[in-house]
Design a protein around this motif. Structure first.
Motif, PDB file in Angstrom:
ATOM      1  N   CYS A  22       0.830  -1.213   0.000  1.00  0.00           N
ATOM      2  CA  CYS A  22       0.000   0.000   0.000  1.00  0.00           C
ATOM      3  C   CYS A  22       0.863   1.260   0.000  1.00  0.00           C
TER       4      CYS A  22
ATOM      5  N   SER B 116      -9.091  -1.264  -1.526  1.00  0.00           N
ATOM      6  CA  SER B 116      -8.205  -1.418  -2.692  1.00  0.00           C
ATOM      7  C   SER B 116      -8.461  -0.322  -3.719  1.00  0.00           C
TER       8      SER B 116
ATOM      9  N   TYR C 167      -6.439  -7.488  -7.250  1.00  0.00           N
ATOM     10  CA  TYR C 167      -7.300  -7.029  -6.155  1.00  0.00           C
ATOM     11  C   TYR C 167      -8.641  -6.455  -6.593  1.00  0.00           C
TER      12      TYR C 167
END
Length: 316
Positions: free
Chosen positions: A108, A202, A258
């Motif tokens: 991230c 996401s 994702y």
């Protein structure tokens, strides 16, 4: 591995155990890739610190990216190499929690950092006269710190929510490391809410930086096309092209993994896609930035000559 019926003490990472011949090949390839990743990213970090010409915002963020890549690939690959060489593919419960927390947090953080780097390139190309004012060291440090804070804040929340889901004694993860989608498949309850929450997170972590990157490079292209000098255009596109290549590799595979429904691709496909963003991207990043960047190549040659001169006896 199971205690009191549903309380897990550990997991088994199945990885590529259904393809024993592939495991041998993967071990050799991944070991070489991992060593090259360590070498390449360590070189970028060292050059960014040692060469005064590289003490600029661009190389400050690049050294941050290299450090991120070192940590990111180390959070998964060493254990994968051990599992590829042995029959024991277990990981403790605490080890799985830690692996999910760090790999997700680092991933991230990299997503957000790539967006910050796009803003840096926008400021350099579109606001060259105000660049040093806009990207002053304090702001750079603040933005870098914010990327780490946001990345690991999201990781803390996601890790907590994942391990609150009852697994009912299931402990075989059909993946080579602890990641959200395969962990959710172990749940013995409806995980629609968890999947929706993970998808929403996401979207924020992946698509907001992509939007910033798209806007920044749209402005950069317009500014570069107004440059009359062909050499100036090549230089601008050269420094930005490296960043765009890295962005395409990382975001392309991460979005595929994702932001698609879990049943839209096979589990094996998911594993090989994960190999791209956990192994391939951290490997190619330093080479993309090095081979396409004259400043870094010049710094490497300079340090190489300095080290060579230290090795040559003064009487020669």
């Amino acid at each position: 591995m199971v205690k009191n019926g549903s309380s897990l003490t550990g997991f088994i990472l199945l990885g590529f155990s259904n393809r024993p011949q592939l495991e041998r090949i993967l071990f050799v390839v991944l070991l070489i890739f991992y060593l090259l990743t360590l070498l390449g990213n360590t070189t970028i970090i060292a050059l960014s610190r040692l060469d005064p010409h590289l003490h600029t915002p661009m190389y400050f963020f690049l050294s941050n990216l290299s450090f991120l890549d070192l940590c990111y690939t180390t959070s998964t690959v060493p254990q994968l190499l051990v599992h590829l060489r042995g029959a024991d593919k277990s990981i403790s419960f605490g080890g799985c929690v830690a692996q999910l927390f760090f790999s997700l947090g680092l991933g991230c953080t990299e997503c957000i950092l790539l967006g910050v780097m796009a803003f840096d390139r926008y400021a350099a190309v579109c606001r060259p006269l105000h660049y040093t004012v806009i990207m002053h060291p304090r702001l750079c440090a603040l933005m870098a710190s914010a990327t780490w804070f946001i990345g690991f804040s999201n990781s803390s929340l996601q890790t907590l929510l994942i391990f609150l889901v009852p697994l009912c004694g299931r402990n075989k993860i059909d993946h080579f490391f602890c990641e959200i989608p395969p962990l959710l498949k172990l749940a013995c309850v409806d995980t629609t809410t968890n999947e929706s929450e993970a998808f929403f997170a996401s979207v924020i972590i992946l698509l907001i930086p992509v939007a910033l990157i798209t806007f920044s490079y749209g402005q950069i292209v317009r500014a570069v096309l107004r440059i009359k000098s062909a050499a100036g255009q090549r230089k601008a596109f050269g420094t930005c092209g490296s960043h765009l290549t890295v962005v395409s590799l990382f975001y392309g595979t991460a979005i595929y993994a994702y932001l698609q429904p879990s049943n839209s691709h096979s589990q094996d496909q998911g594993k090989f896609i994960a190999l791209v963003y956990t192994v391939i991207t951290p490997l190619v990043n330093p080479f993309i930035y090095t081979l396409r960047n004259k400043d870094v190549m010049g710094a490497m040659k300079k340090k190489g000559k300095e080290n060579l001169s230290l090795c040559v006896p003064t009487w020669l």
